[in-house]
Design an enzyme around this catalytic site. Structure first.
Site, PDB file in Angstrom:
ATOM      1  N   HIS A 400       0.829  -1.210   0.000  1.00 42.82           N
ATOM      2  CA  HIS A 400       0.000   0.000   0.000  1.00 42.82           C
ATOM      3  C   HIS A 400       0.868   1.267   0.000  1.00 42.82           C
ATOM      4  O   HIS A 400       0.707   2.147  -0.852  1.00 42.82           O
ATOM      5  CB  HIS A 400      -0.902  -0.032   1.247  1.00 42.82           C
ATOM      6  CG  HIS A 400      -1.843   1.121   1.364  1.00 42.82           C
ATOM      7  ND1 HIS A 400      -3.169   1.021   1.041  1.00 42.82           N
ATOM      8  CD2 HIS A 400      -1.658   2.406   1.753  1.00 42.82           C
ATOM      9  CE1 HIS A 400      -3.753   2.195   1.235  1.00 42.82           C
ATOM     10  NE2 HIS A 400      -2.852   3.057   1.673  1.00 42.82           N
ATOM     11  N   GLU A 401       1.795   1.341   0.932  1.00 45.98           N
ATOM     12  CA  GLU A 401       2.640   2.545   1.034  1.00 45.98           C
ATOM     13  C   GLU A 401       3.548   2.675  -0.187  1.00 45.98           C
ATOM     14  O   GLU A 401       3.854   3.788  -0.626  1.00 45.98           O
ATOM     15  CB  GLU A 401       3.456   2.526   2.333  1.00 45.98           C
ATOM     16  CG  GLU A 401       2.623   2.539   3.615  1.00 45.98           C
ATOM     17  CD  GLU A 401       1.594   3.670   3.681  1.00 45.98           C
ATOM     18  OE1 GLU A 401       1.815   4.721   3.064  1.00 45.98           O
ATOM     19  OE2 GLU A 401       0.555   3.475   4.346  1.00 45.98           O
ATOM     20  N   HIS A 404       1.628   4.438  -2.837  1.00 43.05           N
ATOM     21  CA  HIS A 404       1.665   5.899  -2.635  1.00 43.05           C
ATOM     22  C   HIS A 404       3.003   6.465  -3.100  1.00 43.05           C
ATOM     23  O   HIS A 404       3.069   7.497  -3.772  1.00 43.05           O
ATOM     24  CB  HIS A 404       1.507   6.228  -1.150  1.00 43.05           C
ATOM     25  CG  HIS A 404       0.102   6.148  -0.637  1.00 43.05           C
ATOM     26  ND1 HIS A 404      -0.955   6.765  -1.262  1.00 43.05           N
ATOM     27  CD2 HIS A 404      -0.420   5.539   0.455  1.00 43.05           C
ATOM     28  CE1 HIS A 404      -2.074   6.541  -0.572  1.00 43.05           C
ATOM     29  NE2 HIS A 404      -1.769   5.784   0.467  1.00 43.05           N
ATOM     30  N   HIS A 407       3.484   6.680  -6.842  1.00 43.58           N
ATOM     31  CA  HIS A 407       2.658   7.789  -7.327  1.00 43.58           C
ATOM     32  C   HIS A 407       3.420   9.115  -7.151  1.00 43.58           C
ATOM     33  O   HIS A 407       3.536   9.909  -8.078  1.00 43.58           O
ATOM     34  CB  HIS A 407       1.349   7.798  -6.525  1.00 43.58           C
ATOM     35  CG  HIS A 407       0.331   8.793  -6.999  1.00 43.58           C
ATOM     36  ND1 HIS A 407      -0.779   9.124  -6.262  1.00 43.58           N
ATOM     37  CD2 HIS A 407       0.247   9.533  -8.128  1.00 43.58           C
ATOM     38  CE1 HIS A 407      -1.506  10.007  -6.927  1.00 43.58           C
ATOM     39  NE2 HIS A 407      -0.908  10.280  -8.060  1.00 43.58           N
TER      40      HIS A 407
END
Ligand code: ZN
Length: 614
Positions: A400-401, A404, A407
Site C-alpha cells: 500500500h505505502e 503511494h 505515485h
C-alpha cells in the site's frame, strides 16, 4: 487481561532500541540534509525568502513578468518548506520522546505560519485583475502559462467567496463551528467512564474502543462479543439525545455555511472544492445499495463457517480460518517487483530505487511513531514509515505505502512543482491498486488452502471496510443533512431510523438485528469531525477496481492501453481536477459500471473463498 487465544496471538519481531536495528532497515535522512547545521542554514534561507515575498505585494498588476516572479518565488519557498519540514518531522517520528527535535519541528511550524501570512495578499490581489487580462498574459508568456490550471482554479473558487464584510462575518462564526465536534470528543473520550465486563474465561475487561475491537476480532465466544458490543454501545445509547443534539449542531453548521456561500445544498458545498459533480455521490450510493448481493453472501458464509445460530454486527470481524503465517519484511520486498511487473519498466526502475536502501524505516522501536505512511519529500524522494511485525496485514501495508510512493515519484518526475502534489480524491487509487496487484500475486504463489483463505478474507474485509461501510456512512451523512435542508426535525429517533434503515438495506436477512444497533451511528468520529469526507475512500476504491479490471482482463492490446493511461494518471499529479484525471485514465465515476467493478471484485473473491472453504 485475556482477550485472545494463544493460537491467534501474533509474535511480533522483538522490540529493539533504534541503534540496535541494522541500517538497512532504517531510512537515511542525510538524503535531505547531512546534519542539523545544514538544516539550520536552509531554514534561514527560507526565512529570508518569505520576507522577500512579502515585499512583492502591490506589484502583480504591473504585468506578466511580475506575476511570474511572485509565482516562482512561491514555488521556491514551497520547495524549501518541504525540506526543512520533513527533515524535522521524520527525525521526530523516529523517537517522539525527543523534546529537542519536537522544538525544531514546532520552529518550522511557526515559520510556515509566517510564510502563510506573508503570502496571504496574493490571492485577493490577483483576483482584482480581470481573468481576461491574466489569460492574455498567459497566452503571451509560456513560463506563466505553466500556472494556467492553478490560476484559473483560484478564479473558479472565487465564485463562492463573499465580500470583505461577509467573509469577516463568516470568520467570526467559525470560532464556534468546531464546538459540536469538541463536545463529542469530550463526551466520548475525555469524560467517558468505560464499563467493565466479565468474559466467559472469568477475566474482567474494561471496554475501551480498542479493547472492543480486539474482542470482536479475536474472541471466539459469541457471548463475550455480544457483551462487549452492549457495553460499548450502551454508552452511546445512554446519551443518545445528547449525541443527536451535537450532531444536529454539525448539520446546522454545514447548512449555514452552504447557504451563506450561495450553495444549493451541503453536498454541493462539500464537492465544489474538487469540482466533483453531485451525480458521482448519488451514483455511488445507489449502485452500491443495489450491489449488496455478494456482501450478504459473504456474511451468510461467515455465519455458516463460524457455526452460529444467529449472526450480529459483532460477529463480522472474527477470522474464519486460524492463520498465523509470518511474512518477513525481506520476503515481502522480494515479492513486489513481480507483483507490479505489469506496470512496466519505468515503474520497475523506481521500485528498485525505492527498495535499494534509505527510503524505508521498517521496524518498531521505543518512541517511534505508530502506523504507516509515505511522506512526499519533494526534490529528494518519498520516505516510508512502517512498523512491520511480520503479519499479513503488515505485508499488505508495504504494498500500500509503496503504491503511494511510486505515485509520488512519478508525479514529482513529470510535473512542475506547482502540480507535484495530488488530491485525496486520487491518492488512494494507486495504493489500493498496488494492494490488488499484490493480492493477485500472493494468491498465485500460495500453495496451501489455509493461506489462500487467509488472503481472500483479508481482501474481502478490505472491500467491506473501505468500500461498503464507507458508502453506507456517506449515505447516512447525506440523509441526515437532508433533514436539515428540508426543515425537518433532527431527533435521536430520526437519526436512528436512518441508520437502522441503512443497516437493513445493506445486510437484509444476512444479519440478526439488535435494537442497540440504532445507536451505533453516534460513535463514528468522522460524522462529527469531517462530514462528507469518507466517500472519497470509496470512490478511490471503485476507481482502482475499475482500473484493475482494465489492466488485467481482456485482449493484450487493450490491457496495454489501460496500463499506459494509468501511468499517465500517476504522472499527472495535481495538474487537473480529479474527475478529469480519472476520466483520462478510463474511469468515469458518474457511471454505474465503475462502482459495479467493486461489486464484481467482491463477488469473485467470495466465490473463491466459498470454494476454498468447502
Ligand atoms: Zn493510503
Amino acid at each position: 487481561m485475556q482477550t485472545s487465544s494463544p493460537a491467534e496471538a501474533t509474535a511480533a519481531p522483538q522490540l529493539r532500541e533504534r541503534p540496535e536495528i541494522p541500517d538497512r532497515f532504517k531510512w537515511n535522512l542525510s538524503h535531505i540534509f547531512p546534519d542539523w547545521e545544514a538544516w539550520q542554514r536552509t531554514y534561514e534561507v527560507l526565512d529570508k525568502k518569505i520576507t522577500e515575498y512579502a515585499a512583492l505585494e502591490g506589484t502583480l498588476a504591473n504585468g506578466a513578468g511580475k506575476l511570474l516572479a511572485a509565482l516562482l518565488l512561491a514555488d521556491e519557498i514551497g520547495r524549501l518548506e518541504y525540506l526543512v519540514w520533513y527533515f524535522a518531522t521524520l527525525k521526530y517520528d523516529e523517537d517522539q520522546r525527543n523534546n529537542e527535535i519536537n522544538a525544531k519541528r514546532q520552529q518550522v511550524q511557526i515559520l510556515v505560519a509566517k510564510g502563510g501570512q506573508a503570502t496571504a495578499w496574493f490571492n485577493p490581489e490577483l483576483l482584482r485583475i480581470p481573468l481576461g487580462t491574466v489569460r492574455q498574459w498567459m497566452s503571451e508568456n509560456a513560463d506563466l502559462a505553466v500556472y494556467r490550471f492553478a490560476i484559473e482554479e483560484l478564479y473558479r473558487q472565487q465564485e463562492h467567496v463573499l465580500d470583505a464584510k461577509g467573509e469577516h462575518l463568516l470568520s467570526l462564526a467559525s470560532r464556534f463551528s468546531t464546538s459540536p465536534n469538541d463536545a463529542y470528543a469530550a463526551l466520548s473520550t475525555a469524560d467517558v467512564k468505560h464499563p467493565t465486563i466479565r468474559l466467559s474465561t472469568g477475566a474482567d475487561v474494561t471496554v475501551t474502543y480498542g479493547q472492543y475491537r480486539a474482542i470482536l476480532a479475536t474472541n471466539r465466544n459469541q457471548n463475550d462479543r455480544a457483551a462487549a458490543f452492549k457495553a460499548l454501545h450502551g454508552l452511546f445509547a445512554g446519551n443518545i439525545n445528547t449525541f443527536a443534539s451535537l450532531y444536529n449542531g454539525v448539520l446546522q453548521r454545514d447548512w449555514f455555511h452552504a447557504q451563506a456561500r450561495g450553495y444549493s445544498s451541503t453536498l454541493q458545498a462539500a464537492l465544489h472544492g474538487n469540482n466533483i459533480p453531485e451525480a458521482v455521490v448519488t451514483n455511488l450510493l445507489e449502485t452500491t445499495k443495489a450491489g449488496t448481493g455478494p456482501l450478504r453472501r459473504y456474511h451468510r458464509l461467515r455465519k455458516k463457517v463460524l457455526g452460529l445460530d444467529t449472526y450480529h454486527v459483532y460477529d463480522t470481524t472474527i477470522p474464519l480460518v486460524e492463520f498465523d503465517r509470518k511474512y518477513s519484511y525481506d520476503d515481502t520486498l522480494g515479492w513486489l517487483p513481480e507483483s507490479f511487473a505489469v506496470l512496466g519498466p519505468e515503474y520497475a526502475r523506481y521500485l528498485r530505487e525505492a527498495v535499494s536502501g534509505g527510503w524505508i524505516d521498517v521496524y518498531e522501536s521505543p518512541g517511534k511513531r505508530s502506523g504507516a505512511y509515505s511522506a512526499p519529500v519533494y526534490s529528494v524522494h518519498p520516505y516510508m514509515l512502517l512498523n512491520h511485525n511480520d503479519t499479513l496485514d503488515a505485508a499488505f501495508t508495504v504494498a500500500h505505502e509503496m503504491g503511494h510512493s511510486m505515485h509520488t515519484v512519478l508525479s514529482h518526475a513529470h510535473q512542475p512543482f506547482v502540480y507535484a502534489g495530488y488530491t485525496i480524491f486520487v491518492a488512494e487509487v494507486p495504493s489500493t491498486l498496488a494492494e490488488a496487484l499484490f493480492l493477485q500475486f500472493m494468491l498465485s504463489r500460495a500453495t496451501d488452502e489455509r493461506e489462500r483463505s487467509g488472503l481472500l478474507q483479508h481482501a474481502i474485509d478490505g472491500i467491506v471496510s473501505t468500500f461498503y461501510t464507507q458508502v453506507m456512512f456517506a449515505d447516512y451523512e447525506l440523509q441526515a443533512h437532508r433533514l436539515v435542508e428540508e426543515g425537518k426535525p433532527v431527533t435521536a429517533e430520526a437519526l436512528g431510523d436512518i441508520y437502522f434503515g441503512l443497516l437493513k438495506a445493506y445486510h437484509g436477512d444476512a444479519y440478526d438485528y439488535d435494537d442497540l444497533a440504532r445507536a451505533t451511528w453516534a460513535r463514528i468520529p468522522h460524522f462529527y469531525s469531517t462530514p462528507y469526507y469518507v466517500y472519497q475512500y470509496a470512490t478511490c476504491f471503485a476507481s482502482s477496481a475499475q482500473l484493475m479490471k482494465q489492466i488485467t482482463q481482456g485482449p493484450a492490446a487493450d490491457r496495454q492501453e489501460a496500463i499506459d493511461r494509468y501511468l499517465s494518471l500517476l504522472k499527472s499529479g495535481g495538474s487537473d481536477h480529479p474527475m478529469a484525471q480519472l476520466k483520462q485514465a478510463g474511469v468515469d465515476l458518474g457511471k454505474p459500471e465503475t462502482v459495479r467493478a467493486v461489486v464484481d471484485q467482491l463477488d469473485a473473491l467470495v466465490t473463491q473463498l466459498e470454494k476454498e472453504i468447502s
